[in-house]
Write a protein that holds these residues in place. Structure first.
Motif, mmCIF file in Angstrom:
data_model
loop_
_atom_site.group_PDB
_atom_site.id
_atom_site.type_symbol
_atom_site.label_atom_id
_atom_site.label_comp_id
_atom_site.label_asym_id
_atom_site.label_seq_id
_atom_site.Cartn_x
_atom_site.Cartn_y
_atom_site.Cartn_z
ATOM 1 N N VAL A 42 0.703 -1.307 0.011
ATOM 2 C CA VAL A 42 0.131 -0.114 0.302
ATOM 3 C C VAL A 42 0.554 1.079 -0.143
ATOM 4 O O VAL A 42 1.149 1.341 1.089
ATOM 5 C CB VAL A 42 -0.954 0.405 1.374
ATOM 6 N N GLN A 43 0.744 2.438 -0.645
ATOM 7 C CA GLN A 43 1.818 2.906 -1.262
ATOM 8 C C GLN A 43 1.246 4.413 -0.817
ATOM 9 O O GLN A 43 0.046 4.758 -0.438
ATOM 10 C CB GLN A 43 1.680 3.601 -2.666
ATOM 11 N N ASP A 44 1.863 5.062 -0.847
ATOM 12 C CA ASP A 44 1.026 6.884 -0.031
ATOM 13 C C ASP A 44 1.027 7.675 -1.559
ATOM 14 O O ASP A 44 1.423 8.653 -1.573
ATOM 15 C CB ASP A 44 2.783 6.993 1.165
ATOM 16 N N LEU A 45 -0.266 7.443 -1.684
ATOM 17 C CA LEU A 45 0.265 8.593 -3.433
ATOM 18 C C LEU A 45 -1.273 8.880 -3.234
ATOM 19 O O LEU A 45 -2.741 8.598 -3.061
ATOM 20 C CB LEU A 45 -0.555 7.241 -4.149
ATOM 21 N N PRO A 46 -1.451 10.528 -2.322
ATOM 22 C CA PRO A 46 -2.868 11.012 -2.509
ATOM 23 C C PRO A 46 -4.146 11.006 -3.694
ATOM 24 O O PRO A 46 -4.468 11.163 -3.122
ATOM 25 C CB PRO A 46 -2.225 12.670 -2.210
ATOM 26 N N GLN A 47 -3.525 11.121 -4.619
ATOM 27 C CA GLN A 47 -4.300 11.089 -5.894
ATOM 28 C C GLN A 47 -4.743 10.271 -6.309
ATOM 29 O O GLN A 47 -5.596 9.755 -6.408
ATOM 30 C CB GLN A 47 -3.517 11.422 -7.081
#
Length: 703
Positions: free
Chosen positions: A602-607
């Motif tokens: 699980v990546q930290d990608l706000p979009q």
């Protein structure tokens, strides 16, 4: 009265004496007979055996060991006969209107050697200057008056052999018996024959019953009825026809022709011109729709449904073209054109269209494109009916290498496994074993599918390259058609390139290599299995609260991925919003077994904020292992992978993981114990570090 009787006796005595003198030694007529034949045919005849009379009816002149050629010293004569028997009705020559009637000609043991090389043939006179050679010699007329009356009462060949060689290719015709009688101008006469034809293609035995008519004005043969009742392989063959053959004009025609091979019946019309030069043919063939089981069994193939064919055709010495072709198979109709260039290497050209065609359900696709959302690409690969055995050849290499083809097949409706695709096309091309095939489905589950297959069949192990491409395909419809239990709603794209080598299912599967990519656009996907595996891993590391909040069905914004294969080694990289999934391992389709290591990150990608986990798990590859059969693999948290992940964090091999452990200590360990915990981690880190390599021993001093 006494004088009258005495006169009669004298006349009889003179007649008997004359006949005895004439018939006592027939060899005195050899020179006259040889000259007669030479003056009428140009052939030099030698009678090496005896010439004799047979007096019982019919009276016959018998010549033994006869040979004939254009030159008297030929080493291999054109014709040779063991026995030639001739008989004539002498009384017809004494009538007021003289008429030569040959009552019989019988050839026993005839052996003919007919040879053609290029434009030269041994059966034509040496001074023949024609531009092209007729198939049989046309001897000069016996008289300037072509209308002179004549008749052949009977003609027979027994135990005859004809060897016919054209540019090295030999055909042998063995005539067990051939008989005809009553041959005369404008009179219909019968023909009976039993013969065997041997060629490189095989043997054909024929029993012939025919009715012929000869017109002396134009040397025209008219076949009122022709019945061939013999064998083609193991099937009876019969033909009835009306035909005209004009040897002077070089024309031939067949009318009202009915053909029967086994139980299969057909009709034929044929016209031919310029037979003595560049022959041209045209006609029509009509095969009513019927079962071809008997012929198919003879050829070793299977035709499951009734088949019919109607077509016009034109042909020359080196080309055949079928126009207005209509082929009916079951409920399908194929129409268009088909042509072929004949010769040592045939070339086929075609443009065909069918209203509806159903691919048999047992057809197996040779391409293996992996599981998941793009498994449908398997349909876009060329479908080939294969033997269940893994080692049966898939491609007829001998046929591919011995002929060329180019053309298109168009389908108003193409049906496969219950799905119907409108306006499908297949483009086919083969030049000297270089095969290209393109299948286009412009209406493939609301989208479009194209697959291009290039096969290099010039090798014992053919080389394959397959490039499938899917555009805007409805995932729900595809998965329902494939009977896969996936809950996925989207319009997706897919494409790639695959290579294989071999000509069996085992060879192709074991050498499969290549890559594919897909783009699932925006849609809805059931992620229950992903959620379950993430929870199993998070339970070992802590932090399952946020994963429990994941939905069962995700409205995602992106779903993209790539897949690569090399034999049984598989690798998949996919991104579903801010979740990354990587799979790497072995998938053996032949053994129906898999062992794949999967990581979920699980990546930290706000979009893309669909998946949320605790900060300690964000960015960490959570390991899962899938093992077992391809139909029902077992997937669970990979504890060995978790231990390696923690070991990397403790040893500092994964700085991100080490930082997260420090963060966890700050959040979960009381302040008075934090330094002790960090010291413990440092000690564990030092213990886990690999020992430095030993210093190399000093080199020995030089003596």
């Amino acid at each position: 009265m006494r004088k009258f009787v005495l006169g009669i006796l004298v006349i009889l005595a003179v007649a008997v004496g004359a006949m005895w003198w004439l018939l006592s030694d027939a060899n005195r007529f050899k020179a006259e007979l040889i000259e007669l034949i030479a003056s009428n045919t140009g052939l030099q005849v030698a009678i090496d055996g005896n010439l004799s009379w047979r007096l019982w009816p019919p009276v016959q002149l018998v010549a033994e060991d006869v040979r004939a050629d254009w030159s008297a010293d030929a080493t291999e004569p054109l014709l040779r006969a063991r026995t030639l028997r001739l008989s004539a009705d002498l009384w017809q020559l004494l009538n007021r209107n003289p008429k030569l009637v040959i009552q019989g000609a019988t050839f026993d043991g005839l052996h003919a050697h007919l040879m053609q090389q290029g434009t030269h043939a041994n059966w034509m006179p040496p001074d023949y200057e024609g531009d092209a050679l007729p198939p049989i010699p046309i001897p000069p007329p016996a008289s300037d008056d072509a209308r002179a009356p004549w008749e052949v009462a009977n003609l027979a060949f027994n135990d005859a052999v004809i060897d016919y060689t054209v540019d090295g290719a030999t055909t042998r015709i063995t005539i067990d018996a051939l008989h005809t009688s009553g041959i005369a101008p404008e009179r219909e006469f019968p023909l009976f024959a039993k013969l065997v034809i041997d060629t490189d293609a095989g043997t054909t035995a024929l029993n012939i019953v025919a009715k012929l008519q000869f017109d002396s004005t134009v040397v025209q043969w008219q076949v009122a009825q022709l019945d061939l009742d013999g064998l083609h392989g193991a099937l009876p063959f019969n033909i009835t026809a009306t035909a005209d053959f004009n040897s002077l004009a070089g024309t031939f025609a067949l009318r009202d022709t009915h053909v029967q091979l086994g139980e299969v019946k057909a009709q034929l019309a044929l016209e031919a011109v310029q037979l003595l030069g560049d022959a041209q043919f045209k006609g029509r063939f009509d095969l009513p729709q019927q079962s071809l089981d008997s012929i198919a069994a003879l050829l070793g193939v299977r035709v499951e449904q009734p088949l019919g064919l109607q077509t016009d055709f034109v042909a020359s010495n080196n080309h055949i073209e079928f126009n207005d072709l209509q082929l009916r198979y079951a409920d399908s109709l194929v129409s268009g054109t088909f042509g072929t260039a004949t010769g040592p290497r045939p070339r086929f050209e075609f443009k065909l269209k069918t209203d509806r065609f159903v691919i048999p359900q047992d057809t197996t696709a040779i391409a293996t494109l992996g599981a998941g959302s793009f498994a449908t690409l398997a349909f876009a690969a060329p479908a080939i009916t294969i033997d269940p055995s893994l080692d049966e050849p898939l491609l007829p290499l001998q046929l591919i290498l011995s002929s060329d083809w180019q053309g298109t097949l168009a389908f108003d409706q193409l049906t496969y496994a219950g799905a119907t695709f409108d306006n499908a096309t297949v483009a086919l091309k083969n030049i000297a074993g270089d095969v290209d095939t393109t299948v286009t489905l412009p209406k493939f589950f609301d989208g479009r599918a194209i697959v291009r297959a290039a096969i290099d069949a010039r090798y014992d192990q053919p080389k394959w390259r397959i490039t499938p491409e899917l555009t805007n395909v409805n995932s729900t419809q595809v998965l329902a058609w494939l009977d896969h239990p996936y809950d996925w709603v989207a319009l997706f794209l897919a494409g790639g390139e695959l290579t294989m080598q071999g000509n069996t299912r085992r060879e192709l599967t074991s050498t499969l290599a290549g890559h594919a990519s897909f783009d699932g656009g925006k849609g809805v996907l059931n992620i229950a299995e992903i959620k379950r595996q993430a929870l199993a891993v998070a339970a070992l590391a802590g932090g399952t609260e946020l994963i429990n909040a994941w939905p069962e069905r995700l409205n995602y914004q992106r779903f993209i991925g790539t897949w690569a294969t090399q034999g049984t080694q598989q690798k998949l990289d996919a991104a579903l919003d801010n979740l990354a999934l990587t799979a790497n391992g072995t998938v053996d389709a032949l053994a129906n077994n898999m062992d794949v290591a999967v990581t979920i990150t699980v990546q930290d990608l706000p979009q893309f904020n669909s998946f949320k986990v605790s900060p300690i798990l964000t960015g960490l590859p959570l390991p899962v292992r899938c093992r077992g059969s391809l139909d029902a693999p077992t997937c669970a948290a990979d504890q060995e992978g978790m231990r390696k992940l923690l070991a990397q964090a403790i040893t500092g091999g994964d700085p991100q993981m080490k930082a997260k452990l420090n963060q966890a200590i700050d959040e979960r360990v009381p302040e008075e114990y934090r330094d002790a915990a960090r010291s413990l981690l440092e000690m564990l880190s030092n213990d886990a570090q690999p020992a430095p390599p030993a210093a190399p021993a000093p080199a020995p001093a030089s003596p």
